[in-house]
Scaffold this motif. Structure first.
Motif, mmCIF file in Angstrom:
data_model
loop_
_atom_site.group_PDB
_atom_site.id
_atom_site.type_symbol
_atom_site.label_atom_id
_atom_site.label_comp_id
_atom_site.label_asym_id
_atom_site.label_seq_id
_atom_site.Cartn_x
_atom_site.Cartn_y
_atom_site.Cartn_z
ATOM 1 N N GLU A 46 48.126 81.316 -22.709
ATOM 2 C CA GLU A 46 46.540 80.409 -22.889
ATOM 3 C C GLU A 46 45.716 80.719 -21.630
ATOM 4 O OE1 GLU A 46 50.042 76.819 -24.939
ATOM 5 O OE2 GLU A 46 48.548 76.427 -23.368
ATOM 6 N N GLY A 47 44.734 80.045 -23.038
ATOM 7 C CA GLY A 47 43.222 79.928 -21.370
ATOM 8 C C GLY A 47 42.541 81.091 -21.816
ATOM 9 N N PRO A 48 41.141 81.611 -20.924
ATOM 10 C CA PRO A 48 40.464 82.216 -21.125
ATOM 11 C C PRO A 48 40.641 83.472 -20.849
ATOM 12 C CG PRO A 48 39.744 80.904 -19.319
ATOM 13 C CD PRO A 48 40.856 79.314 -20.094
ATOM 14 N N ILE A 49 41.923 83.411 -20.247
ATOM 15 C CA ILE A 49 42.692 84.868 -19.812
ATOM 16 C C ILE A 49 42.262 86.003 -20.760
ATOM 17 C CG2 ILE A 49 43.676 86.327 -18.556
ATOM 18 C CD1 ILE A 49 43.384 84.318 -16.082
ATOM 19 N N ALA A 50 43.836 84.522 -21.381
ATOM 20 C CA ALA A 50 44.251 84.883 -22.808
ATOM 21 C C ALA A 50 43.353 85.705 -23.568
ATOM 22 C CB ALA A 50 45.348 84.081 -23.107
ATOM 23 N N GLU A 51 41.657 85.066 -23.895
ATOM 24 C CA GLU A 51 41.373 84.950 -24.714
ATOM 25 C C GLU A 51 40.866 86.751 -24.531
ATOM 26 O OE1 GLU A 51 38.342 82.086 -24.604
ATOM 27 O OE2 GLU A 51 39.570 80.326 -25.403
ATOM 28 N N LEU A 52 40.168 86.770 -23.279
ATOM 29 C CA LEU A 52 40.047 88.243 -22.657
ATOM 30 C C LEU A 52 41.556 89.129 -23.582
ATOM 31 C CD1 LEU A 52 38.446 89.918 -21.480
ATOM 32 C CD2 LEU A 52 39.211 89.853 -19.149
ATOM 33 N N TYR A 53 42.258 88.924 -22.790
ATOM 34 C CA TYR A 53 43.865 90.180 -23.446
ATOM 35 C C TYR A 53 43.521 90.529 -24.903
ATOM 36 C CZ TYR A 53 46.783 90.525 -18.952
ATOM 37 O OH TYR A 53 46.241 90.850 -17.565
ATOM 38 N N ARG A 54 43.199 89.398 -25.141
ATOM 39 C CA ARG A 54 42.933 89.400 -27.083
ATOM 40 C C ARG A 54 41.330 90.524 -27.356
ATOM 41 N NH1 ARG A 54 45.463 84.248 -27.387
ATOM 42 N NH2 ARG A 54 43.723 83.245 -26.980
ATOM 43 N N GLU A 55 40.700 90.286 -26.468
ATOM 44 C CA GLU A 55 39.632 90.534 -26.978
ATOM 45 C C GLU A 55 39.649 92.114 -26.505
ATOM 46 O OE1 GLU A 55 35.604 90.731 -24.304
ATOM 47 O OE2 GLU A 55 35.991 88.895 -24.725
ATOM 48 N N GLY A 69 42.241 93.628 -26.599
ATOM 49 C CA GLY A 69 43.648 94.553 -27.174
ATOM 50 C C GLY A 69 44.643 95.144 -26.536
ATOM 51 N N LEU A 70 44.736 94.278 -25.688
ATOM 52 C CA LEU A 70 46.046 93.767 -24.634
ATOM 53 C C LEU A 70 47.130 93.126 -25.164
ATOM 54 C CD1 LEU A 70 44.223 94.297 -20.918
ATOM 55 C CD2 LEU A 70 44.923 96.043 -23.033
ATOM 56 N N SER A 71 47.898 93.366 -25.329
ATOM 57 C CA SER A 71 49.616 92.813 -25.327
ATOM 58 C C SER A 71 49.617 91.733 -23.768
ATOM 59 C CB SER A 71 50.989 93.145 -25.931
ATOM 60 O OG SER A 71 50.998 93.977 -24.931
ATOM 61 N N PHE A 72 50.386 90.538 -24.394
ATOM 62 C CA PHE A 72 51.007 89.749 -22.930
ATOM 63 C C PHE A 72 51.879 88.755 -23.766
ATOM 64 C CE2 PHE A 72 47.595 87.153 -24.958
ATOM 65 C CZ PHE A 72 47.819 86.084 -24.833
ATOM 66 N N GLU A 73 52.987 88.896 -22.625
ATOM 67 C CA GLU A 73 53.737 87.720 -23.318
ATOM 68 C C GLU A 73 53.869 86.679 -22.113
ATOM 69 O OE1 GLU A 73 56.255 87.631 -25.995
ATOM 70 O OE2 GLU A 73 55.236 89.101 -26.717
ATOM 71 N N PRO A 74 54.030 84.769 -22.239
ATOM 72 C CA PRO A 74 54.026 84.096 -21.151
ATOM 73 C C PRO A 74 55.171 83.935 -20.437
ATOM 74 C CG PRO A 74 53.456 83.517 -23.696
ATOM 75 C CD PRO A 74 53.997 84.199 -23.761
ATOM 76 N N THR A 75 55.373 84.240 -19.293
ATOM 77 C CA THR A 75 56.540 84.239 -18.277
ATOM 78 C C THR A 75 57.041 82.922 -17.665
ATOM 79 O OG1 THR A 75 55.118 83.970 -16.285
ATOM 80 C CG2 THR A 75 55.389 85.710 -17.299
ATOM 81 N N GLY A 76 56.455 81.714 -18.398
ATOM 82 C CA GLY A 76 56.476 80.293 -18.045
ATOM 83 C C GLY A 76 56.874 80.459 -16.655
ATOM 84 N N LEU A 77 56.423 80.846 -15.614
ATOM 85 C CA LEU A 77 56.604 81.459 -14.192
ATOM 86 C C LEU A 77 54.539 80.912 -13.915
ATOM 87 C CD1 LEU A 77 58.346 84.407 -13.283
ATOM 88 C CD2 LEU A 77 58.927 82.001 -13.620
ATOM 89 N N SER A 78 55.293 80.391 -12.256
ATOM 90 C CA SER A 78 53.845 79.646 -11.886
ATOM 91 C C SER A 78 53.191 80.837 -10.867
ATOM 92 C CB SER A 78 54.029 78.581 -10.904
ATOM 93 O OG SER A 78 54.898 78.996 -9.604
ATOM 94 N N PRO A 79 52.072 81.329 -10.893
ATOM 95 C CA PRO A 79 51.334 82.524 -10.201
ATOM 96 C C PRO A 79 52.070 82.529 -9.219
ATOM 97 C CG PRO A 79 49.507 80.809 -11.273
ATOM 98 C CD PRO A 79 50.618 80.631 -11.006
ATOM 99 N N ILE A 80 52.684 82.000 -8.173
ATOM 100 C CA ILE A 80 53.543 82.234 -7.286
ATOM 101 C C ILE A 80 55.235 82.428 -7.696
ATOM 102 C CG2 ILE A 80 54.814 81.414 -5.220
ATOM 103 C CD1 ILE A 80 51.332 82.094 -4.723
ATOM 104 N N GLU A 81 55.393 81.866 -8.305
ATOM 105 C CA GLU A 81 56.677 82.399 -9.131
ATOM 106 C C GLU A 81 56.691 83.848 -9.653
ATOM 107 O OE1 GLU A 81 58.713 78.514 -9.975
ATOM 108 O OE2 GLU A 81 57.600 79.175 -11.263
#
Length: 386
Positions: free
Chosen positions: A203-212, A214-226
């Motif tokens: 979610e959030g603005p980074i996800a919006e950029l990915y959609r803009e 045309g990049l695919s992504f899957e949530p990881t359920g992880l914190s950035p450090i994890e």
């Protein structure tokens, strides 16, 4: 003189032989022109972007993500000559504020020459970004970064390693490749909550950029450090930059990994990032250095202002001695410089002479500035001080 435990001891002199400190002894020559000055290990700029110096005061956005988007658009509008000139001036101003070595993040092939022109030591991290590149062209992007890295290495004679910009701007396979290289790398991570929003929940603005894009992504359920750990980018050959939006579990994970941290308090405040839990990190043995980041986000190149901000945001959790240690000895350790950055026999730090305004480290941090730096002393080839 500033001792290894960051206490100040007057009335001593340092003898240098063969590029290292041979002896620390009581002052013997009253006529020396260093009388009344303070000798300390030189400052270490643990995280630097020399190539952004010309953008100081030119970006309108104040919050993290709008600022990232703005600088991404502005960076390519400059010429190589403009960036090289800016980097050289930033390097000169680093020296003027007491910095002898730095960890430079380079996006262009100009930082090596800039550091050489100012006789700066340290290491260069050639920044890798594969966002918006297809899988087939990510390899081409990596090769372009390798060519820039070679230019910087040839110009500076310093170690240069390919390093990922951030978990959300480099594809997982490239992250794994860089993390397993065996080289010391640096990565921006956990700087702002938008990063966690994207990696954990998509979610959030980074996800919006990915959609803009045309990049695919899957949530990881992880914190950035994890997430860094999951792709092999959390270990003793990693420096993590910022480390603001973290939980206690994240802090413990960093400590267990052996990774180091670069703390950039002025940039963090300017961009509205959470306060980095530096005291908690250091309590668990993490080596934390202080970084000036870029003039585009931190403002004037002033190491004393950075130390003042580090004390201020810590809210009493750090002492002046803690911040001085992070700015010198611990900063060198955070960059894996393989030098003993202390004033004691057998050590080989670069040194600086300061006008000791107020006499204590707290007073020097509170009232000091680049004009407080009398000169830097390079131990490799420097005229002996005794």
């Amino acid at each position: 003189m500033v001792l290894p435990d960051c206490t100040v001891q007057p009335g001593v002199e340092v003898c240098v032989e063969g590029g290292e400190i041979a002896e620390v002894r009581p002052w013997t020559r009253a006529e020396r022109n260093e009388a009344g000055l303070l000798l300390s290990p030189a400052f270490v700029n643990a995280h630097s972007h020399l190539e952004y110096f010309d953008l100081k005061g030119k970006l309108k956005s104040g919050e993290y993500w709008p600022w990232i988007r703005e600088i991404t658009k502005v960076k390519p509008t400059r010429t190589m000559e403009e960036v090289a000139t800016a980097a050289a001036e930033a390097a000169r101003q680093n020296v003027a504020t007491g910095v002898a070595v730095l960890g430079e993040i380079s996006d262009w092939p100009v930082s090596g020459a800039a550091m050489a022109s100012a006789a700066l030591g340290g290491r260069i991290f050639q920044e890798v970004i594969t966002l918006a590149f297809s899988e087939s062209t990510a390899a081409v992007r990596l090769e372009a970064c390798r060519l820039n890295a070679k230019v910087n290495a040839d110009a500076s004679g310093l170690p240069v390693t390919l390093s990922p910009h951030a978990p959300y701007t480099v594809d997982p396979e490239s992250l794994r490749l860089l993390g397993s290289s065996g080289e010391f790398i640096s990565v921006h991570a956990a700087e702002h909550p938008v990063e966690r929003e994207f990696l954990q929940r998509g979610e959030g603005p980074i996800a919006e950029l990915y959609r803009e894009l045309g990049l695919s992504f899957e949530p990881t359920g992880l914190s950035p450090i994890e997430y860094l750990e999951s792709v092999g980018c959390l270990h003793e050959n990693v420096q993590i930059v910022h480390v603001c939006d973290v939980t206690l579990t994240d802090v413990e994970r960093i400590a267990a990994s052996g990774a180091s941290v670069a703390h950039c308090p002025r940039s963090n405040v300017q961009l509205g990032c959470p306060v980095s839990p530096v005291a908690e990190l250091r309590k668990r043995g993490v080596k934390v250095g202080v970084g000036l980041d870029s003039a585009a986000s931190s403002g004037a190149v002033n190491y004393f202002a950075e130390m003042r901000e580090a004390l201020g945001v810590a809210g009493g959790a750090l002492s002046a001695e803690d911040v001085w240690l992070m700015s010198t000895t611990e900063g060198a350790e955070s960059l894996r410089l393989n030098r003993r950055w202390t004033i004691e026999p057998g050590a080989d730090p670069d040194l600086m002479l300061l006008n000791p305004v107020g006499g204590t480290l707290g007073a020097i941090i509170g009232m000091g500035g680049p004009s407080s730096v009398v000169r830097l002393l390079r131990l490799k080839g420097v005229t002996p001080l005794s």
